[in-house]
Scaffold this active site. Structure first.
Site, PDB file in Angstrom:
ATOM      1  N   PHE A 161       1.398  -4.690   5.992  1.00  0.00           N
ATOM      2  CA  PHE A 161       2.383  -3.589   6.389  1.00  0.00           C
ATOM      3  C   PHE A 161       3.648  -3.835   6.298  1.00  0.00           C
ATOM      4  O   PHE A 161       4.565  -2.810   6.654  1.00  0.00           O
ATOM      5  CB  PHE A 161       1.743  -3.737   7.929  1.00  0.00           C
ATOM      6  CG  PHE A 161       2.395  -4.512   8.802  1.00  0.00           C
ATOM      7  CD1 PHE A 161       2.364  -6.132   9.082  1.00  0.00           C
ATOM      8  CD2 PHE A 161       3.810  -4.381   9.574  1.00  0.00           C
ATOM      9  CE1 PHE A 161       2.991  -7.008   9.884  1.00  0.00           C
ATOM     10  CE2 PHE A 161       4.595  -5.244  10.298  1.00  0.00           C
ATOM     11  CZ  PHE A 161       4.021  -6.507  10.532  1.00  0.00           C
ATOM     12  N   LYS A 162       4.105  -4.878   5.909  1.00  0.00           N
ATOM     13  CA  LYS A 162       5.834  -5.091   5.624  1.00  0.00           C
ATOM     14  C   LYS A 162       6.318  -4.293   4.738  1.00  0.00           C
ATOM     15  O   LYS A 162       7.612  -3.855   4.842  1.00  0.00           O
ATOM     16  CB  LYS A 162       5.985  -6.566   5.406  1.00  0.00           C
ATOM     17  CG  LYS A 162       5.566  -7.812   6.231  1.00  0.00           C
ATOM     18  CD  LYS A 162       6.116  -7.855   7.516  1.00  0.00           C
ATOM     19  CE  LYS A 162       5.351  -8.620   8.262  1.00  0.00           C
ATOM     20  NZ  LYS A 162       6.114  -9.891   9.061  1.00  0.00           N
TER      21      LYS A 162
END
Ligand SMILES: Cc1ncc(COP(=O)(O)O)c(C=O)c1O
Ligand SMILES: N[C@@H](CCOP(=O)(O)O)C(=O)O
Length: 546
Positions: A129-130
């Site tokens: 998700f980063k």
């Protein structure tokens, strides 16, 4: 929150709304622009930047059918003045940032089981998700640096030295967001031997000259402390112009607000029984508290979120806060303190961090919790009936006192009853053991033919429990990483399932052959001064190439 007057008493900034000016959670830094907070990362008083005001967005329902990038523009432009980043430039940065994602929806929502939906946040370049925030932040850094360096040559150019700490995912996402970019060096510190093999390879096989991987003898919190010590050192901070890619950088939180809105609208499109205006619960696997904090901003902006459910692994400082009102590195009360809730096989280090199957969340102190503390203290101060400036000052003082106790005594609290009640109004929390994580991976494979990574499994188990309490309210559980990044845990959970083959069912082509590539990484001691010396030397070498 703000009447729009600059804290120094000057007239309001005509081209900025209060949500586009920033202050520090510790009360000393104030009235900063978006560009200043993005480039500085951490405030000079050691605090974290927050907007002076969270914008209300009465028009949010009209965003329902917007594609991700248009929705992103609508959200981000509330926090970034066009006098700093003109609308067309911001749109271009957003478009380029998300053109690297494999899924057309960028962050697709899939129905998992019953009332639980999964928000897949792992379709970016590094499968975690980063990427959603770090692709954006990389392009933003580049945009500001190009503008600052226009017409400048050699040593006159503004050179940013990014230092970051990672338990695995931020590192590769930041490296992919910044590799090869001009005028920026990246130093990523990871705890040696405590990230997954794929995560390590993703970082160390990037050989661009501006990328430096440092394997620290210690844990993630040690890496985070070294980063904070570097920022606090006036010498290196000003001479090397340090920049942050961790979620201490406000731009990280900002970019993550978008997918709360996007998934809410996706649910309304995909589910006949869910309409815009109905309430939803988000369940967020949490470590440093950045992801769930973005949900808090979405809620304050008007998105109808019933609760944000914090899902922790056995490193449960956050869960303990919501249960007891105490924020303590080591449990000193209740079953945890007596060893009653330790599960078998989990290695607890002397420092208190447990090595779990969801290593990206093996964190003792959640850095973004400080931002929430400020809002809780601000809300509490408001009950005294004083003016807004007074409330903000009180909030800054309260946060500084809490953080001082955390540093000197290892914790603080219990906080006032009203503070805890305010926190409980918006959040709920769950703690999930390694065994429950494995059981959840197995259960979802059998029942829904879906393979979860261990962090997402922590969220899905927390969602299952929350559904039991919340009944009909739909749940969106955030899936924060692709299962291939955590081959060990996924294999342990599924190896006995008939027909399961990791290489066929899970491994994406992008990871094949990674272990054959050349690697570059340096081992360093857990000592910020040693790291400082190394960073200085390597930046000097890079600059000598100019
Ligand atoms: C896969 C994964 N899940 C969850 C988290 C926790 O997110 P946060 O630190 O924003 O709470 C992280 C790391 O931050 C992560 O890498
Ligand atoms: N889990 C993180 C830890 C760093 O968190 P951040 O969100 O503050 O960058 C990681 O994967 O590195």
């Amino acid at each position: 929150m703000s009447n729009g007057t600059a804290p120094n008493g000057d007239a309001p900034h005509p081209t900025h709304t209060p949500s586009q000016r920033y202050l520090s959670t510790r009360g000393e830094d104030a009235d900063l622009s978006f560009e200043e907070v993005v480039l500085k990362g951490l405030a000079t008083d050691g605090g974290l930047y927050i907007p002076e005001e969270i914008p209300e967005t009465p028009q949010w329902q009209a965003w329902k059918d917007l594609p991700f990038i248009d929705l992103a523009y609508n959200v981000l432009s509330l926090y970034i003045s066009p006098s700093e980043v003109p609308a067309d430039d911001l749109k271009d940065i957003i478009r380029r940032s998300y053109s690297t994602f494999r899924a057309p929806e960028i962050t697709p929502l899939v129905k998992l089981q019953g009332n639980v939906h999964l928000l897949e946040l792992f379709h970016g370049p590094t499968f975690a998700f980063k990427d959603v925030a770090l692709q954006f932040l990389g392009n933003l850094f580049e945009y500001f640096l190009v503008r600052k360096n226009e017409g400048k040559t050699g040593r006159d150019r503004y050179h940013l030295t990014v230092v970051g700490a990672t338990s695995g995912d931020t590192g590769s996402a930041a490296i992919y967001g910044l590799r090869g970019k001009k005028d920026v060096s990246v130093f990523m510190l990871h705890p040696k031997g405590r990230v997954s093999p794929i995560q390590e390879l993703q970082m160390t096989t990037v050989l661009d000259a501006n990328v430096h991987n440092l394997a620290v003898t210690g844990n993630f919190d040690n890496c985070q402390d070294i980063v904070k010590a570097l920022f606090a050192d006036p010498d290196i901070n000003s001479t090397l112009k340090l920049g942050a890619v961790n979620s201490i950088n406000w731009a990280r939180i900002l970019a993550q607000i978008v997918y709360y809105f996007h998934s809410y609208f996706a649910l309304a499109r995909q589910s006949e029984s869910f309409n815009v205006g109905d309430k939803v619960r988000f369940v967020v696997p949490s470590g440093n508290f950045g992801d769930v904090l973005a949900g808090y901003f979405a809620k304050q902006m008007g998105l109808p979120i019933d609760k944000l459910v914090i899902a922790t692994n056995e490193n449960d400082i956050l869960d303990r806060f919501w249960k007891t009102g105490r924020y303590e590195k080591k449990a000193t009360h209740g079953a945890a303190a007596e060893g009653g809730i330790e599960s078998d096989g989990v290695k607890a280090h002397e420092d208190g961090v447990k090595e779990t199957l969801s290593p990206a969340m093996d964190i003792l102190v959640s850095s973004n919790f400080e931002r929430l503390l400020w809002f809780l203290a601000y809300h509490f101060a408001g009950s005294a009936g004083m003016d807004d400036e007074w409330n903000k000052k009180q909030a800054g003082q309260e946060v500084s006192a809490w953080l001082k106790d955390l540093k000197t005594k290892g914790g603080f609290g219990p906080v006032y009853k009203d503070v805890l009640e305010t926190a409980r109004r918006d959040f709920d929390s769950e703690r999930v053991t390694d065994q429950e994580t494995l059981d959840t991976i197995k259960r979802l494979y059998k029942e829904a033919d879906y393979i979860l990574d261990p962090h997402s499994a922590v969220g899905v188990e927390a969602a299952r429990r929350s559904v039991e309490r919340a009944g009909d309210v739909p749940h969106i559980a955030l899936s924060t990483a692709h299962p291939a990044k955590f081959a060990g845990a996924v294999t342990v959970a599924l190896q006995d399932e008939p027909g399961f083959k990791f290489d066929e069912k899970v491994l994406p082509t992008e990871f094949v052959g990674l272990d054959q590539k050349e690697k570059r990484v340096k081992d360093v001691e857990n000592d910020w001064k040693v790291v400082r010396g190394l960073v200085k030397k390597e930046v000097e070498e890079e600059l000598s190439q100019y």
